[in-house]
Design a protein around this motif. Structure first.
Motif: not given
Length: 219
Positions: A45-55, A82-92
């Motif tokens: 689970t991550f929280v990102f700060r993004v500059r730009g268009d969210p769409d 953006c708060c996102v929960r994602e499945r971890a890959t082997a690289t992650d």
């Protein structure tokens, strides 16, 4: 304890898909990872700060099979969180494992650069910092941008000044040395401490250098 500012270089295969998306999409200006929590169920689970268009960012998240859930904040001053929960890959997992050692701490944010590199700061014993750099997974390598005692990065810039420097800077501010135009000279500041203008100037120069270094570290 030491801190180290690292730049991690990724091959295209080892680069996170969202980073690759941000690099290529003209509506996304920049992104950085502010917070994270690795849950023991094969997800991150991550929280990102993004500059730009969210769409387009939202559309990309929805199209990724690894996205479990996410939420976006409204845009403010051209940026959104953006708060996102994602499945971890082997690289992650390999990336995380490299830094999950001993007393090593990753200090947010982690910045995702337009050239495909990421910048991060770590703190801890030198052996653990070196071990993390050596154990990055295939497709990643790190270069050390700067190192130093961690205490230099802690606290406000004023807290890093000596008592003498702080007193002379306070006097200079009070008497208008930093006003524009200036209301006093270095000699005027020096007279209040019964020291030479050269000594007063040296104290001010060192204090100013400390404040500037702190500002650059934060930038």
């Amino acid at each position: 304890m030491k801190y180290a500012r690292l730049r991690v270089h990724h091959t295209a295969e080892a680069r996170h898909p969202m980073h690759a998306f941000e690099m290529d999409h003209e509506a996304i200006d920049s992104a950085e990872l502010r917070h994270w929590n690795t849950v023991l169920d094969d997800t991150n689970t991550f929280v990102f700060r993004v500059r730009g268009d969210p769409d387009p960012f939202r559309a990309k998240l929805e199209a990724r099979p690894s996205t479990v859930e996410y939420s976006l904040t409204p845009v403010s001053d051209g940026a959104f969180d953006c708060c996102v929960r994602e499945r971890a890959t082997a690289t992650d997992e390999g990336y995380i494992d490299a830094f999950a050692r001993g007393s090593l701490v990753v200090i947010p944010p982690i910045r995702f650069n337009p050239d495909g590199t990421t910048d991060l700061t770590v703190a801890g014993p030198p052996a653990d910092v070196s071990g993390a750099v050596a154990d990055l997974p295939d497709g990643m390598r790190a270069t050390v941008r700067s190192v130093g005692p961690y205490r230099r990065r802690a606290g406000s810039p004023a807290a890093r000044l000596t008592d003498r420097q702080r007193a002379i800077v306070d006097a200079a501010v009070e008497r208008g040395y930093y006003d524009s135009p200036r209301d006093c000279t270095v000699a005027d500041v020096a007279a209040g401490f019964d020291i030479s203008p050269g000594t007063a100037a040296e104290h001010l120069r060192k204090a100013e250098a400390t404040v500037v270094r702190h500002a650059l570290d934060r930038a």
